[in-house]
Design a protein around this motif. Structure first.
Motif, PDB file in Angstrom:
ATOM      1  N   ASP A  60       0.843  -1.205   0.000  1.00 28.19           N
ATOM      2  CA  ASP A  60       0.000   0.000   0.000  1.00 28.19           C
ATOM      3  C   ASP A  60       0.879   1.257   0.000  1.00 28.19           C
ATOM      4  O   ASP A  60       0.502   2.308   0.518  1.00 28.19           O
ATOM      5  CB  ASP A  60      -0.953  -0.004   1.204  1.00 28.19           C
ATOM      6  N   GLY A  61       2.053   1.162  -0.617  1.00 31.89           N
ATOM      7  CA  GLY A  61       3.014   2.262  -0.648  1.00 31.89           C
ATOM      8  C   GLY A  61       2.698   3.290  -1.731  1.00 31.89           C
ATOM      9  O   GLY A  61       1.613   3.289  -2.314  1.00 31.89           O
ATOM     10  N   SER A  68      -3.631   3.192  -7.868  1.00 32.10           N
ATOM     11  CA  SER A  68      -5.043   3.074  -7.493  1.00 32.10           C
ATOM     12  C   SER A  68      -5.822   4.292  -7.990  1.00 32.10           C
ATOM     13  O   SER A  68      -6.898   4.166  -8.598  1.00 32.10           O
ATOM     14  CB  SER A  68      -5.143   2.952  -5.959  1.00 32.10           C
ATOM     15  N   ALA A  69      -5.262   5.478  -7.749  1.00 30.15           N
ATOM     16  CA  ALA A  69      -5.947   6.712  -8.180  1.00 30.15           C
ATOM     17  C   ALA A  69      -6.061   6.764  -9.699  1.00 30.15           C
ATOM     18  O   ALA A  69      -7.092   7.166 -10.254  1.00 30.15           O
ATOM     19  CB  ALA A  69      -5.194   7.930  -7.651  1.00 30.15           C
ATOM     20  N   ALA A  70      -5.013   6.328 -10.399  1.00 36.72           N
ATOM     21  CA  ALA A  70      -5.030   6.381 -11.867  1.00 36.72           C
ATOM     22  C   ALA A  70      -6.042   5.384 -12.431  1.00 36.72           C
ATOM     23  O   ALA A  70      -6.768   5.695 -13.383  1.00 36.72           O
ATOM     24  CB  ALA A  70      -3.632   6.092 -12.412  1.00 36.72           C
ATOM     25  N   LEU A  78      -6.241  -2.309 -13.914  1.00 35.27           N
ATOM     26  CA  LEU A  78      -4.837  -1.932 -14.085  1.00 35.27           C
ATOM     27  C   LEU A  78      -3.937  -2.983 -13.450  1.00 35.27           C
ATOM     28  O   LEU A  78      -3.961  -3.191 -12.226  1.00 35.27           O
ATOM     29  CB  LEU A  78      -4.567  -0.571 -13.426  1.00 35.27           C
ATOM     30  N   HIS A  79      -3.173  -3.664 -14.321  1.00 35.01           N
ATOM     31  CA  HIS A  79      -2.066  -4.496 -13.824  1.00 35.01           C
ATOM     32  C   HIS A  79      -0.882  -3.544 -13.806  1.00 35.01           C
ATOM     33  O   HIS A  79      -0.345  -3.193 -14.866  1.00 35.01           O
ATOM     34  CB  HIS A  79      -1.831  -5.686 -14.751  1.00 35.01           C
ATOM     35  N   ALA A  80      -0.493  -3.101 -12.609  1.00 37.97           N
ATOM     36  CA  ALA A  80       0.484  -2.005 -12.489  1.00 37.97           C
ATOM     37  C   ALA A  80       1.920  -2.504 -12.557  1.00 37.97           C
ATOM     38  O   ALA A  80       2.823  -1.876 -11.996  1.00 37.97           O
ATOM     39  CB  ALA A  80       0.235  -1.227 -11.209  1.00 37.97           C
ATOM     40  N   SER A 102     -12.433   0.501  -9.805  1.00 35.98           N
ATOM     41  CA  SER A 102     -12.688   1.478  -8.736  1.00 35.98           C
ATOM     42  C   SER A 102     -11.397   1.864  -8.026  1.00 35.98           C
ATOM     43  O   SER A 102     -11.411   2.668  -7.089  1.00 35.98           O
ATOM     44  CB  SER A 102     -13.675   0.893  -7.717  1.00 35.98           C
ATOM     45  N   GLY A 103     -10.287   1.258  -8.430  1.00 36.22           N
ATOM     46  CA  GLY A 103      -9.001   1.558  -7.793  1.00 36.22           C
ATOM     47  C   GLY A 103      -8.688   0.649  -6.610  1.00 36.22           C
ATOM     48  O   GLY A 103      -7.664   0.835  -5.943  1.00 36.22           O
ATOM     49  N   ALA A 104      -9.528  -0.354  -6.362  1.00 38.21           N
ATOM     50  CA  ALA A 104      -9.253  -1.274  -5.250  1.00 38.21           C
ATOM     51  C   ALA A 104      -8.157  -2.255  -5.644  1.00 38.21           C
ATOM     52  O   ALA A 104      -8.170  -2.789  -6.765  1.00 38.21           O
ATOM     53  CB  ALA A 104     -10.528  -2.028  -4.871  1.00 38.21           C
ATOM     54  N   LEU A 105      -7.212  -2.497  -4.728  1.00 41.71           N
ATOM     55  CA  LEU A 105      -6.157  -3.496  -4.969  1.00 41.71           C
ATOM     56  C   LEU A 105      -6.794  -4.867  -4.801  1.00 41.71           C
ATOM     57  O   LEU A 105      -7.228  -5.243  -3.713  1.00 41.71           O
ATOM     58  CB  LEU A 105      -5.019  -3.313  -3.960  1.00 41.71           C
ATOM     59  N   ARG A 106      -6.855  -5.645  -5.909  1.00 38.86           N
ATOM     60  CA  ARG A 106      -7.598  -6.912  -5.887  1.00 38.86           C
ATOM     61  C   ARG A 106      -6.712  -8.130  -5.773  1.00 38.86           C
ATOM     62  O   ARG A 106      -7.128  -9.166  -5.276  1.00 38.86           O
ATOM     63  CB  ARG A 106      -8.470  -7.004  -7.146  1.00 38.86           C
TER      64      ARG A 106
END
Ligand SMILES: O=C(O)CCC(=O)C(=O)O
Length: 271
Positions: A60-61, A68-70, A78-80, A102-106
């Motif tokens: 969560d850094g 997440s915001a993007a 988004l696969h970041a 929605s920007g949630a880390l899944r």
């Protein structure tokens, strides 16, 4: 499904903060896509080992917050790509991050096969132990990172878990570009899956990265392929092709799981 692979330039001359801001802007510009993918270790650089301790972050850094915001702003999956994760145990991991619209880390995936032999990841990072997939409205995504491409047993495990779309962020070296092209297409053909392989571009830490990101369908057809420099590669993917090829050529059903090992398998005394 419309996908974009952001083949980011990773150089020695740009700071991680600058690159993070640039990557976030590129993701925000992809509104209308379904899935956006970034490369491996694009914040610190995959070859800048000396920067890994200082650039390590929790899941969560700062990279996760920016991505997440993007993702939320563009309303895309988004696969970041991957970050140098500092785990709760203090170890470093090469960890992929997946965000929903929605920007949630899944999901996160810690790279299982560490590259470097007696240097780099093999020395400085711990190995992931978990095969990771996730069901989405686009299809089931399976995770693998760069060097993992050389280990087909991981991909077979991902497909056994229902994967239809293999997402592979990478920082593959330019001098092995032909191996990259072969392995990406091979994984698509043998697993009868879509492969989205997003490689970094540019040079840093003394290594020129290959670029050459690819979207490949289960026939092995290259739907889109990037050049060597920074580029946003976009492809339209017909996901019906996965079920169609698996019905027409049901090779995954023809596996023989009981092939006996030869008697001299892995024996040190084998001639
Ligand atoms: O397998 C290779 O040739 C390159 C792998 C690699 O660069 C990586 O996993 O970071």
């Amino acid at each position: 499904m419309r996908v974009s692979l952001i083949q980011l330039l990773v150089s020695d001359t740009e700071s991680a903060d600058e690159r993070r801001a640039r990557a976030a802007a590129l993701v925000r510009g992809r509104a209308g896509d379904d899935l956006v993918v970034l490369p491996e270790l694009w914040t610190t650089g995959a070859w800048a080992y000396d920067d890994w301790q200082a650039g390590a972050e929790p899941v969560d850094g700062p990279t996760a917050r920016a991505m997440s915001a993007a993702a939320r702003s563009a309303a895309v999956w988004l696969h970041a790509g991957t970050v140098v994760e500092r785990g709760d145990d203090g170890s470093l991991y090469n960890t992929a991050l997946l965000f929903d619209r929605s920007g949630a880390l899944r999901r996160t995936y810690r790279k299982i096969h560490r590259y470097g032999f007696d240097t780099g990841e093999a020395v400085w990072m711990a190995a992931g132990r978990e095969v990771v997939t996730i069901g989405t409205e686009l299809g089931r995504l399976g995770f693998a990172t760069c060097y993992d491409l050389r280990f087909p047993e991981l991909f077979r495990a991902l497909v056994d878990a229902g994967t239809e779309i293999l997402v592979v962020p990478a920082a593959w070296p330019a001098r092995r570009r032909e191996q990259w092209r072969i392995l990406v297409r091979a994984r698509a053909v043998e697993e009868q899956a879509v492969v989205l392989a997003c490689c970094a571009s540019g040079s840093h830490g003394g290594m020129e990265q290959a670029g050459g990101s690819m979207a490949v369908d289960p026939w092995g057809t290259v739907l889109a392929e990037a050049g060597a420099g920074e580029e946003v590669l976009t492809a339209e993917i017909d996901m019906d092709v996965v079920a169609a090829i698996r019905a027409e050529l049901p090779v995954l059903q023809d596996r023989v799981l009981s092939i006996p090992a030869p008697e001299n398998a892995r024996s040190a005394s084998a001639p």
